[in-house]
Design a protein around this motif. Structure first.
Motif, short mmCIF file in Angstrom:
data_model
loop_
_atom_site.label_atom_id
_atom_site.label_comp_id
_atom_site.label_asym_id
_atom_site.label_seq_id
_atom_site.Cartn_x
_atom_site.Cartn_y
_atom_site.Cartn_z
N LEU A 113 -26.95 14.06 16.26
CA LEU A 113 -25.39 14.01 16.47
C LEU A 113 -24.72 14.93 17.41
CD1 LEU A 113 -24.25 12.76 12.82
CD2 LEU A 113 -25.01 11.26 14.81
N ALA A 114 -25.65 15.94 17.58
CA ALA A 114 -24.80 16.97 18.44
C ALA A 114 -24.15 16.57 19.77
CB ALA A 114 -25.74 18.07 18.71
N ASP A 115 -24.64 15.63 20.34
CA ASP A 115 -24.07 15.21 21.57
C ASP A 115 -22.94 14.06 21.53
OD1 ASP A 115 -25.36 12.72 20.49
OD2 ASP A 115 -26.74 12.81 22.38
N GLY A 116 -22.54 14.00 20.23
CA GLY A 116 -21.42 12.98 20.07
C GLY A 116 -21.64 11.72 19.64
N SER A 117 -23.09 11.15 19.60
CA SER A 117 -23.51 10.00 19.26
C SER A 117 -23.25 9.65 17.94
CB SER A 117 -24.85 9.78 19.61
OG SER A 117 -25.80 10.81 18.90
N ALA A 118 -23.32 8.53 17.49
CA ALA A 118 -22.93 7.96 16.09
C ALA A 118 -24.36 7.44 15.51
CB ALA A 118 -22.25 6.75 16.13
N LEU A 119 -24.39 7.39 14.20
CA LEU A 119 -25.80 7.30 13.56
C LEU A 119 -25.36 6.23 12.22
CD1 LEU A 119 -28.37 8.65 13.38
CD2 LEU A 119 -27.74 9.80 11.34
N SER A 120 -26.27 4.76 12.69
CA SER A 120 -26.07 3.92 11.67
C SER A 120 -27.04 3.94 10.45
CB SER A 120 -26.47 2.51 12.43
OG SER A 120 -27.76 2.50 12.60
N MET A 121 -26.84 3.15 9.55
CA MET A 121 -27.70 3.45 8.28
C MET A 121 -29.27 3.27 8.70
SD MET A 121 -27.99 4.41 5.32
CE MET A 121 -26.08 4.38 4.91
N GLY A 122 -29.50 2.21 9.63
CA GLY A 122 -30.73 2.09 10.07
C GLY A 122 -31.50 3.24 10.69
N ASP A 123 -30.54 3.88 11.54
CA ASP A 123 -30.82 5.10 12.52
C ASP A 123 -31.16 6.20 11.43
OD1 ASP A 123 -30.39 3.89 14.66
OD2 ASP A 123 -28.25 4.53 14.83
N LEU A 124 -30.61 6.61 10.53
CA LEU A 124 -30.60 7.33 9.47
C LEU A 124 -32.05 7.21 8.70
CD1 LEU A 124 -29.81 9.97 7.97
CD2 LEU A 124 -28.45 8.34 6.23
N ARG A 125 -32.30 6.05 8.28
CA ARG A 125 -33.42 5.85 7.52
C ARG A 125 -34.44 5.95 8.45
NH1 ARG A 125 -33.74 -0.33 7.68
NH2 ARG A 125 -34.61 0.10 9.75
N ASP A 126 -34.88 5.81 9.75
CA ASP A 126 -35.67 6.04 10.82
C ASP A 126 -35.78 7.58 11.00
OD1 ASP A 126 -35.96 3.18 10.74
OD2 ASP A 126 -35.08 2.62 12.59
N LEU A 127 -34.73 8.17 11.04
CA LEU A 127 -34.79 9.53 11.51
C LEU A 127 -35.68 10.49 10.62
CD1 LEU A 127 -33.72 11.76 13.33
CD2 LEU A 127 -31.84 11.74 12.19
#
Length: 645
Positions: free
Chosen positions: A594-608
């Motif tokens: 998230l350092a570049d200002g992007s957003a994280l969805s629940m699916g993104d968090l799960r995959d990350l």
């Protein structure tokens, strides 16, 4: 005496019926104090009457009381606010039963001065007057009137009236200043209504002063009222002070809601109670002794209330006062040192009286010798001793200056300096119970509370020996008399500051405590830690952890709490733990993403983090809770990257 030395004092009559009290008031002031039609028709004083008398620098409010034994309660209501008394004895009758009882009541109310007036002297010759005077001297021997002047008067002819005024002036000049709290208090003895004005309450100001526009409280109901207007002896005034009789036109209450027995007072000064701690003594005229748990009528100020007497010590053989409590049928208000009278209603008799030591009290058991000893300290003539005792009784209630003024009998302007002295001497301790609030408590109370906390910690360690620390909320629950968890937290922090306990914002433990585990429990603890570490971002859930415990499943929660307190695990949701290193790595990954200002969805968090939605949801909520991320709609943004440290 300079004009600035003018004094307002209250002078009351006392004596048997038909001994000429009202006629004497009229001869002195020109005012007929009998105001009721029934009084004028029967020629008998039934209720209180009032007049005024100026004696140079002394301004006397005259209170005329009824002399008939049937109206003794009215006499008591009028006698409660007196500075001085005129004991009236008719020359043609001499000393009679109500002469004796009225004198005894005035003594119980602790009056310090007065004169004796022989009335109707035109109806007796000199030799008879000498005999009456001798009988009066016998009557007053050993009382506050023992050395009082005796003045011979005839209200009919005017004989001796000027001599009586001169005697009263001498008496006023000798009256010591009465202790004044500095806060307004007045017992209501009469109320009425005037067209266009509303409720009017009258009484004698016992302490302090009130002015037009002041906010007051009507007790015992605790109703807030405002002073619309003031009258003193029929004249409108802006201010009325101690020793004056006043009529208060009140806003905020109806006439029907104001009655004799109520008290007007400054806000924050008085508090209604059904229990008074007192010192009591028996009347020298009492036909029978006061009984433990006896039911009586207590006259306090202008109030009359049923009460039971609870004795806290044995009645002394020498007749001196003893400690007791009055358990009241109705709430009253009082101040420290306020006198009262105890009567039996049937057959009617004055049995005793005393003074209030605790105007707001709780029940004290006779076997509670510590509280009885503390109560005895409230009898001290030293205001510092009384304030110490009042603070000890007040306990965890914050030390409010106005309340202490009432409860210790200390003038308001003296309370603060005494408290400062006690604090400087270490007798009061400042305890912070919030970022902007500090209370001062007696050092002995703080020591006791801290000792109780330490003992409670010891008990909880014994009960849960596997826990490295006890949750603060659980510890606070061991002291249910503390007001919430805030004070307990402050005391724990004080103990931690001097090394008696180790504590963090969540839990505390005795400084020398070590968790006690059996060999099997230590092995299970390692197995739990390894299983959670191996699970990474998808650790075992509570059911799986319990199954891992097998026959020791009951100790699994304690072992998990111990691992958490050792900072080897992080509880991201109730019963769901991550290895501390795994949780730190997850924070770093999310912060980098998230350092570049992007957003994280629940699916993104799960995959990350490489997990399932079952774990991604509580993990996302955990990251929000610790402040790393913040949720906006269905996505999360970086909130504070420093949280990863």
């Amino acid at each position: 005496m300079a004009a600035s030395d003018e004094r307002d004092l209250v002078l009351g009559t006392a004596g048997h019926i038909d001994h000429g009290k009202t006629a004497l008031v009229r001869a002195l002031s020109g005012v007929d104090a009998d105001r009721l039609p029934e009084e004028k028709a029967r020629g008998v004083t039934i209720d209180l009457g009032f007049a005024a008398l100026d004696l140079g620098p002394f301004r006397l409010a005259l209170v005329d009381v009824p002399g008939h034994e049937r109206f003794i309660r009215n006499m008591l209501a009028g006698a409660s606010g007196l500075d001085l008394a005129m004991l009236v004895v008719a020359a043609d009758d001499s000393v009679m039963p109500q002469t004796r009882e009225h004198l005894e009541i005035l003594s119980l109310l602790e009056l310090s001065g007065g004169v004796v007036v022989l009335t109707k002297c035109d109806l007796a010759d000199a030799s008879w007057l000498d005999l009456v005077e001798d009988e009066v001297r016998d009557l007053t021997r050993g009382t506050f009137l023992e050395s009082a002047e005796i003045v011979r008067v005839s209200a009919t002819t005017g004989q001796g009236v000027d001599a009586l005024k001169a005697a009263l002036a001498r008496l006023c000049a000798a009256v010591p200043d009465r202790r004044d709290s500095g806060l307004f208090r007045m017992a209501v003895d009469r109320s009425f209504t005037l067209a266009g004005l509303g409720a009017v309450a009258t009484g004698t100001v016992a302490s302090g002063a009130a002015a037009v526009g002041d906010e007051l409280v009507l007790h015992p109901e605790g109703r807030a009222v405002r002073v619309r207007g003031l009258h003193r002896h029929g004249r409108a005034v802006e201010r009325i002070g101690r020793g004056s009789r006043g009529a208060f036109n009140l806003v905020g209450v109806r006439h029907e809601e104001v009655s004799r027995g109520q008290v007007l007072a400054a806000p924050g000064y008085l508090q209604a109670t059904r229990v008074l701690s007192v010192e009591v003594r028996e009347s020298g005229l009492a036909p029978r002794p006061l009984r433990r748990r006896g039911r009586y009528r207590v006259h306090l100020g202008t109030a009359e209330v049923a009460a039971s007497l609870a004795m806290l010590e044995e009645r002394p053989a020498d007749g001196s006062p003893w400690l007791a409590q009055l358990l009241l049928a109705e709430p009253v208000v009082a101040v420290h040192g306020q006198p009262f009278v105890v009567r039996e209603e049937s057959p009617p008799a004055t049995l005793g009286g005393g003074r209030v030591l605790q105007p707001v009290a709780r029940r004290i058991r006779r076997r509670d010798r510590a509280s009885v000893a503390r109560l005895d300290r409230l009898r001290s003539p030293d205001p510092v001793d009384r304030l110490r005792a009042a603070l000890a009784f007040q306990g965890l209630e914050p030390a409010d200056d106005r309340a202490l003024c009432c409860r210790a009998g200390v003038a308001l302007d003296e309370v603060g300096p005494i408290l400062d002295r006690l604090a400087a001497a270490g007798e009061l301790v400042a305890v912070s119970i919030g970022p902007r609030r500090t209370i001062r408590l007696p050092a002995e109370l703080v020591d006791d509370l801290e000792d109780r906390l330490l003992r409670a910690l010891g008990r909880l360690h014994e009960a849960r020996p596997r826990l490295s620390a006890i949750p603060r909320a659980r510890l606070a629950a061991e002291l249910p008399d503390l007001p919430g968890e805030t004070l307990a937290a402050a005391l724990i922090d004080r103990l931690a500051a001097r090394g008696a306990v180790v504590a963090d914002p969540r839990a505390a433990a005795l400084a020398d405590f070590e968790p006690r585990l059996s060999q099997g429990e230590r092995r299970l603890k390692s197995e739990l830690a390894d299983a959670i570490r191996a699970g990474g971002a998808s650790p075992p859930d509570p059911a799986e952890l319990a199954a891992l415990g097998g026959t020791r499943a009951a100790v699994v929660p304690d072992l998990l709490a111990l691992l958490r307190d050792e900072h080897r695990l992080v509880e991201i949701a109730p019963g769901l733990f991550l290895d501390s290193d795994v949780e730190a790595e997850l924070r770093r990954k999310v912060a980098d993403r998230l350092a570049d200002g992007s957003a994280l969805s629940m699916g993104d968090l799960r995959d990350l983090v490489g997990t399932t939605r079952k774990y991604a949801v509580p993990l996302g909520e955990h990251l929000d809770r610790v402040g790393l991320t913040r949720r906006e709609g269905d996505v999360r943004l970086l909130n504070d990257a420093s949280i990863i440290k």
